[in-house]
Scaffold this motif. Structure first.
Motif, short mmCIF file in Angstrom:
data_model
loop_
_atom_site.label_atom_id
_atom_site.label_comp_id
_atom_site.label_asym_id
_atom_site.label_seq_id
_atom_site.Cartn_x
_atom_site.Cartn_y
_atom_site.Cartn_z
N PHE A 330 0.79 -1.22 0.00
CA PHE A 330 0.00 0.00 0.00
C PHE A 330 0.83 1.28 0.00
CE2 PHE A 330 -3.54 -2.58 2.15
CZ PHE A 330 -4.05 -2.96 0.92
N LEU A 331 2.14 1.18 0.22
CA LEU A 331 3.00 2.35 0.12
C LEU A 331 3.85 2.34 -1.14
CD1 LEU A 331 4.45 3.10 3.69
CD2 LEU A 331 2.61 4.25 2.49
N GLY A 332 3.77 1.27 -1.93
CA GLY A 332 4.62 1.17 -3.11
C GLY A 332 6.09 1.22 -2.75
N SER A 333 6.48 0.60 -1.64
CA SER A 333 7.84 0.73 -1.13
C SER A 333 8.60 -0.58 -1.03
CB SER A 333 7.82 1.41 0.26
OG SER A 333 7.36 2.74 0.16
N GLY A 334 8.03 -1.67 -1.51
CA GLY A 334 8.72 -2.95 -1.40
C GLY A 334 10.03 -2.96 -2.17
N ALA A 335 10.01 -2.53 -3.43
CA ALA A 335 11.23 -2.49 -4.24
C ALA A 335 12.22 -1.49 -3.66
CB ALA A 335 10.89 -2.12 -5.68
N GLY A 336 11.71 -0.35 -3.21
CA GLY A 336 12.59 0.67 -2.64
C GLY A 336 13.32 0.19 -1.41
N GLN A 337 12.64 -0.55 -0.56
CA GLN A 337 13.29 -1.07 0.64
C GLN A 337 14.35 -2.13 0.30
OE1 GLN A 337 12.99 0.15 3.99
NE2 GLN A 337 12.32 1.69 2.51
N ALA A 338 14.10 -2.93 -0.73
CA ALA A 338 15.13 -3.89 -1.18
C ALA A 338 16.37 -3.16 -1.67
CB ALA A 338 14.55 -4.77 -2.28
N ILE A 339 16.16 -2.05 -2.40
CA ILE A 339 17.29 -1.25 -2.90
C ILE A 339 18.05 -0.62 -1.74
CG2 ILE A 339 17.84 0.86 -4.19
CD1 ILE A 339 15.49 0.07 -6.08
N GLU A 340 17.33 -0.14 -0.73
CA GLU A 340 18.00 0.43 0.45
C GLU A 340 18.81 -0.64 1.18
OE1 GLU A 340 15.86 2.91 3.11
OE2 GLU A 340 14.67 3.88 1.54
N ASP A 341 18.22 -1.83 1.37
CA ASP A 341 18.95 -2.93 1.99
C ASP A 341 20.26 -3.19 1.26
OD1 ASP A 341 16.84 -3.31 3.76
OD2 ASP A 341 16.07 -5.10 2.76
N ALA A 342 20.15 -3.31 -0.08
CA ALA A 342 21.31 -3.64 -0.90
C ALA A 342 22.39 -2.58 -0.78
CB ALA A 342 20.88 -3.79 -2.36
N ASP A 343 21.99 -1.31 -0.75
CA ASP A 343 22.95 -0.22 -0.68
C ASP A 343 23.70 -0.22 0.64
OD1 ASP A 343 23.84 2.42 -2.00
OD2 ASP A 343 23.26 3.07 0.01
N ILE A 344 22.99 -0.35 1.74
CA ILE A 344 23.63 -0.33 3.06
C ILE A 344 24.51 -1.57 3.24
CG2 ILE A 344 23.23 -0.44 5.55
CD1 ILE A 344 22.69 2.30 4.39
N LEU A 345 24.01 -2.74 2.85
CA LEU A 345 24.79 -3.97 3.01
C LEU A 345 26.09 -3.90 2.21
CD1 LEU A 345 25.04 -6.84 4.13
CD2 LEU A 345 23.75 -7.64 2.13
N ALA A 346 26.00 -3.50 0.94
CA ALA A 346 27.20 -3.43 0.11
C ALA A 346 28.18 -2.39 0.63
CB ALA A 346 26.80 -3.11 -1.33
N THR A 347 27.67 -1.26 1.09
CA THR A 347 28.54 -0.21 1.63
C THR A 347 29.32 -0.71 2.83
OG1 THR A 347 27.07 1.56 0.85
CG2 THR A 347 28.58 2.10 2.64
N LEU A 348 28.63 -1.39 3.74
CA LEU A 348 29.29 -1.90 4.95
C LEU A 348 30.31 -2.98 4.63
CD1 LEU A 348 26.25 -2.00 7.40
CD2 LEU A 348 28.40 -0.78 7.80
N LEU A 349 29.93 -3.94 3.79
CA LEU A 349 30.84 -5.04 3.47
C LEU A 349 32.05 -4.52 2.68
CD1 LEU A 349 28.33 -7.89 2.55
CD2 LEU A 349 29.73 -7.68 4.62
N GLY A 350 31.79 -3.62 1.74
CA GLY A 350 32.89 -3.08 0.96
C GLY A 350 33.87 -2.30 1.82
#
Length: 440
Positions: A330-350
């Motif tokens: 209902f917020l149209g945010s499922g894809a956006g939250q996956a993108i945010e997860d990916a960005d933070i995870l990659a930033t930390l691991l890198g």
């Protein structure tokens, strides 16, 4: 716990939006080897529309995807005031509208296949993609690696396993089963182990009782029926008394994507999707029926969610996107939250691997930052659904307009974070926590 390492092998299970975004981000680091394992035989052009708010769009811009994505959409993100959604409803006589808007409030829409093709274009050649690899189980080896076993009998090994394999995630199933087994060993005097049972309750998605009917049709059909229809310019959300419709243009404006939410589905009905659609849309306003009348084939989707998990991380296994927090749309945010997860995870691991820090700390920080935020978004999405149901609870026809505006203002307030905030502060906080963890 991980030792400090100078080279890392990361395997992503799932080649959807979250998995591919994460693979692109991780591939920026020369000391990380990335592979994607996809259960399907190819990246098929399936699925309907997806939407992105500015918060997620700014991540993709930073990752260099903006130019190619703009070629796939008719909406152009702007910094000035924009109408994100045109909310519509009617009482006995009039069609009422309320524009959800704010500075930079743009609701970008894409066909899922178009979006995925852009991600694949930006995936480096060094990142290998393996198809027809359905994860069956995984186990830790004596040298602290993860050995993966696939349904076809093949196996592979990695240092970190990322579960980006959707709402029915095999990685989540295996991770929670291992956590439950360890909990059972820890609390052997408790029969049954309630903690282990609570962990296992997160394996299967939870049914919401909502059915979403989805369809895509050529835009020319709507243009023939209603040449100046608002759906060509804006995302339309129409709230009927028993159902909710969302419609927006995708594929450079060549297609119209619609979803109709059935809030009161009857599980015992023998009606087909088309017959149910006629009942849900009975007596709707002609402007909205112009959209509905263009539909020739519509498919039902039973909406499920993932129960709130206690953690997105277990040792060297980590979840992102729908595998971690699938939510009501209902917020149209499922894809956006996956993108945010990916960005933070990659930033930390890198950052961890580049600076010689332990990646175990990076995973713990990812969980501490992303899990509460994503689960809060899931709650906001559920709240938005409750607001939809309030629209037709006006005390009288005469006061409907004021009531409708009031609900619209509350819906806008529930959405404002999607365009008024960025992930930048979260990224800075994550990196600061990683730096501080090594000094403690």
């Amino acid at each position: 716990m991980f030792l400090q390492v100078t080279q890392l092998t990361i395997l992503l299970s799932g080649g959807g939006i979250g998995g591919l975004t994460c693979a692109i981000a991780l591939s920026e680091y020369p000391d990380i080897d990335v592979e994607v394992y996809e259960k399907n035989s190819s990246f098929e052009e399936i699925g309907a529309g997806i939407s992105l708010w500015p918060r997620a769009w700014k991540i993709l811009r930073r990752r260099g995807l903006e130019k190619d994505l703009l070629e796939q959409t008719h909406t152009q993100p702007e910094e000035e005031t924009a109408i994100a959604i045109r909310l519509m409803a009617n009482n006995a006589a009039n069609l009422h509208t309320y524009d959800v808007k704010g500075k930079g409030a743009v609701f970008s829409s894409f066909h899922r296949a178009d979006f995925q093709r852009v991600l694949l274009k930006h995936l480096p050649a060094a990142c290998k993609v393996n198809f027809s690899k359905h994860l069956e189980s995984y186990a830790r080896t004596a040298d602290s690696q993860i050995e993966l076993r696939f349904r076809d009998g093949d196996s592979s090994a990695c240092d970190i396993l990322v579960g980006a394999d959707g709402i029915r995630s095999s990685v989540r199933r295996c991770m929670l089963a291992q956590q439950a087994l360890e909990a059972g060993r820890t609390y052997m005097d408790q029969v049954p182990c309630l903690y282990a049972e609570s962990l296992l309750s997160g394996v299967e998605p939870q049914r919401t009782g909502i059915v979403l009917y989805r369809a895509v049709f050529p835009a020319w059909k709507l243009r023939t029926k209603w040449p100046g229809h608002a759906a060509f310019k804006h995302t339309i959300q129409y709230q009927g008394k028993v159902a909710h419709l969302i419609a927006y243009a995708i594929s450079r404006g060549e297609l119209i994507n619609i979803g109709i939410v059935d809030f009161r589905p009857d599980p015992s009905t023998t009606q087909g999707a088309t017959e149910r659609l006629k009942i849900l849309c009975k007596d709707w306003d002609p402007e909205i029926m112009a959209i509905v009348d263009c539909v020739e084939e519509i498919k039902p989707w039973i909406v499920h969610v993932v129960r709130p998990l206690r953690s997105f991380v277990h040792k060297s296994v980590v979840l992102l996107g729908d595998s971690a927090h699938a939510m009501i749309p209902f917020l149209g945010s499922g894809a956006g939250q996956a993108i945010e997860d990916a960005d933070i995870l990659a930033t930390l691991l890198g950052h961890a691997i580049a600076s010689g820090r332990t990646v175990s700390e990076a995973l713990v920080i990812y969980d501490s930052i992303r899990r509460p935020f994503a689960q809060e978004v899931a709650q906001k999405s559920e709240h938005q659904g409750h607001l939809y149901s309030e629209i037709h609870q006006s005390e009288s026809h005469e006061r409907f307009q004021d009531h409708f505006i009031g609900v619209g203002q509350r819906m806008t307030a529930n959405l404002e974070w999607t365009w008024a905030t960025t992930i930048d502060g979260m990224r800075e906080q994550a990196l600061q926590m990683l730096e501080e963890s090594t000094r403690a």
